[in-house]
Motif scaffolding. Structure first.
Motif, PDB file in Angstrom:
ATOM      1  N   ILE A   6      -2.658  -1.670   0.554  1.00 22.09           N
ATOM      2  CA  ILE A   6      -1.442  -1.835  -0.341  1.00 22.09           C
ATOM      3  C   ILE A   6      -2.217  -2.088  -1.594  1.00 22.09           C
ATOM      4  CG2 ILE A   6       0.352  -3.274  -1.102  1.00 22.09           C
ATOM      5  CD1 ILE A   6       0.596  -4.220   1.835  1.00 22.09           C
ATOM      6  N   LEU A   7      -1.823  -0.815  -2.523  1.00 23.88           N
ATOM      7  CA  LEU A   7      -2.282  -0.807  -3.863  1.00 23.88           C
ATOM      8  C   LEU A   7      -1.147  -1.658  -4.592  1.00 23.88           C
ATOM      9  CD1 LEU A   7      -2.815   3.112  -4.327  1.00 23.88           C
ATOM     10  CD2 LEU A   7      -4.587   1.196  -3.717  1.00 23.88           C
ATOM     11  N   VAL A   8      -1.702  -2.735  -5.461  1.00 22.35           N
ATOM     12  CA  VAL A   8      -0.682  -3.349  -6.313  1.00 22.35           C
ATOM     13  C   VAL A   8      -1.169  -3.484  -7.793  1.00 22.35           C
ATOM     14  CG1 VAL A   8      -0.233  -6.033  -6.448  1.00 22.35           C
ATOM     15  CG2 VAL A   8      -0.846  -5.155  -4.352  1.00 22.35           C
ATOM     16  N   LYS A   9      -0.021  -3.170  -8.630  1.00 25.09           N
ATOM     17  CA  LYS A   9       0.088  -3.322 -10.083  1.00 25.09           C
ATOM     18  C   LYS A   9       0.565  -4.542 -10.384  1.00 25.09           C
ATOM     19  CE  LYS A   9       0.033  -1.288 -14.124  1.00 25.09           C
ATOM     20  NZ  LYS A   9      -0.980  -0.843 -14.716  1.00 25.09           N
ATOM     21  N   SER A  10      -0.231  -5.414 -11.067  1.00 22.34           N
ATOM     22  CA  SER A  10       0.245  -6.797 -11.601  1.00 22.34           C
ATOM     23  C   SER A  10       0.866  -6.719 -12.825  1.00 22.34           C
ATOM     24  CB  SER A  10      -0.959  -7.455 -11.206  1.00 22.34           C
ATOM     25  OG  SER A  10      -0.828  -8.832 -11.912  1.00 22.34           O
ATOM     26  N   THR A  11       1.669  -7.716 -13.220  1.00 22.05           N
ATOM     27  CA  THR A  11       1.981  -7.857 -14.500  1.00 22.05           C
ATOM     28  C   THR A  11       0.654  -8.465 -15.289  1.00 22.05           C
ATOM     29  OG1 THR A  11       2.550 -10.311 -14.323  1.00 22.05           O
ATOM     30  CG2 THR A  11       4.345  -8.881 -14.009  1.00 22.05           C
ATOM     31  N   LEU A  15      -2.696 -11.112 -13.484  1.00 21.99           N
ATOM     32  CA  LEU A  15      -4.173 -10.857 -13.448  1.00 21.99           C
ATOM     33  C   LEU A  15      -5.224 -12.056 -12.880  1.00 21.99           C
ATOM     34  CD1 LEU A  15      -4.267  -8.089 -16.153  1.00 21.99           C
ATOM     35  CD2 LEU A  15      -4.297  -7.656 -13.760  1.00 21.99           C
ATOM     36  N   THR A  16      -4.805 -12.970 -13.283  1.00 25.28           N
ATOM     37  CA  THR A  16      -6.022 -14.093 -13.291  1.00 25.28           C
ATOM     38  C   THR A  16      -5.753 -14.712 -11.848  1.00 25.28           C
ATOM     39  OG1 THR A  16      -4.525 -15.534 -14.378  1.00 25.28           O
ATOM     40  CG2 THR A  16      -6.185 -14.577 -15.706  1.00 25.28           C
ATOM     41  N   HIS A  17      -4.518 -14.816 -11.403  1.00 32.80           N
ATOM     42  CA  HIS A  17      -4.224 -15.562 -10.055  1.00 32.80           C
ATOM     43  C   HIS A  17      -3.732 -14.706  -8.872  1.00 32.80           C
ATOM     44  CE1 HIS A  17       0.124 -15.543 -10.736  1.00 32.80           C
ATOM     45  NE2 HIS A  17      -0.117 -15.609 -11.983  1.00 32.80           N
ATOM     46  N   LEU A  18      -3.313 -13.546  -9.074  1.00 26.96           N
ATOM     47  CA  LEU A  18      -2.591 -12.813  -8.233  1.00 26.96           C
ATOM     48  C   LEU A  18      -3.429 -12.217  -6.979  1.00 26.96           C
ATOM     49  CD1 LEU A  18      -0.004 -11.604  -7.262  1.00 26.96           C
ATOM     50  CD2 LEU A  18      -0.508  -9.595  -8.378  1.00 26.96           C
ATOM     51  N   VAL A  31      -8.863  -8.843  -0.328  1.00 26.92           N
ATOM     52  CA  VAL A  31      -8.260  -8.310  -1.523  1.00 26.92           C
ATOM     53  C   VAL A  31      -9.357  -8.065  -2.360  1.00 26.92           C
ATOM     54  CG1 VAL A  31      -6.737  -8.872  -3.429  1.00 26.92           C
ATOM     55  CG2 VAL A  31      -6.028  -9.570  -1.174  1.00 26.92           C
ATOM     56  N   TYR A  32      -9.037  -6.740  -3.142  1.00 24.48           N
ATOM     57  CA  TYR A  32     -10.134  -6.168  -4.081  1.00 24.48           C
ATOM     58  C   TYR A  32      -9.447  -6.152  -5.361  1.00 24.48           C
ATOM     59  CZ  TYR A  32     -12.983  -5.532  -0.065  1.00 24.48           C
ATOM     60  OH  TYR A  32     -13.762  -5.692   1.139  1.00 24.48           O
ATOM     61  N   THR A  33     -10.090  -6.428  -6.440  1.00 21.44           N
ATOM     62  CA  THR A  33      -9.738  -6.037  -7.669  1.00 21.44           C
ATOM     63  C   THR A  33     -10.477  -4.878  -8.094  1.00 21.44           C
ATOM     64  OG1 THR A  33     -11.555  -7.223  -8.954  1.00 21.44           O
ATOM     65  CG2 THR A  33      -9.723  -8.247  -9.007  1.00 21.44           C
ATOM     66  N   ASP A  39      -4.020  -2.691 -10.002  1.00 22.99           N
ATOM     67  CA  ASP A  39      -5.146  -3.850 -10.289  1.00 22.99           C
ATOM     68  C   ASP A  39      -5.789  -4.223  -9.021  1.00 22.99           C
ATOM     69  OD1 ASP A  39      -4.421  -3.831 -13.142  1.00 22.99           O
ATOM     70  OD2 ASP A  39      -2.411  -4.624 -12.405  1.00 22.99           O
ATOM     71  N   PHE A  40      -5.073  -4.247  -7.995  1.00 20.82           N
ATOM     72  CA  PHE A  40      -5.550  -4.908  -6.706  1.00 20.82           C
ATOM     73  C   PHE A  40      -5.489  -4.146  -5.619  1.00 20.82           C
ATOM     74  CE2 PHE A  40      -4.081  -8.381  -9.258  1.00 20.82           C
ATOM     75  CZ  PHE A  40      -5.261  -9.250  -9.310  1.00 20.82           C
TER      76      PHE A  40
END
Length: 96
Positions: A6-11, A15-18, A31-33, A39-40
């Motif tokens: 699952i590719l995840v785009k963060s607000t 970015l610091t906690h997702l 989970v990888y950045t 982003d993840f």
């Protein structure tokens, strides 16, 4: 066993906690950045398609700072050992 990426785009705020929040979701194995548009990357391992649907529609939708996702289901897995066996034919050290 079903594996999905699952590719995840963060607000910006997420970015610091997702990453840690994604890792706490049942079914998320890793989970990888990452760099680039996303982003993840969350790697999900579950038993059935219905379990994957629950991860995406019930668990990830509750996380505030996800802007968008893209889910890819894996068909077949290859390990480094498998790839060496397939493409390394004839490349063994030859003694003269």
């Amino acid at each position: 066993m079903l594996t999905a990426f699952i590719l995840v785009k963060s607000t910006r705020e997420g970015l610091t906690h997702l990453g840690a929040e994604l890792a706490d979701v049942d079914g998320v194995a890793e989970v990888y950045t990452v760099t680039g548009e996303w982003d993840f990357v969350a790697i999900v391992r579950v038993r059935e398609h219905e379990d994957l649907a629950k991860v995406v529609t019930q668990h990830l939708t509750r996380l505030r700072d996800i802007d968008k996702t893209q889910t890819m289901v894996a068909f077949q897995q290859f390990s480094a050992h498998d790839l060496e066996a397939m493409f390394g034919l004839g490349l063994e050290d030859k003694k003269s």
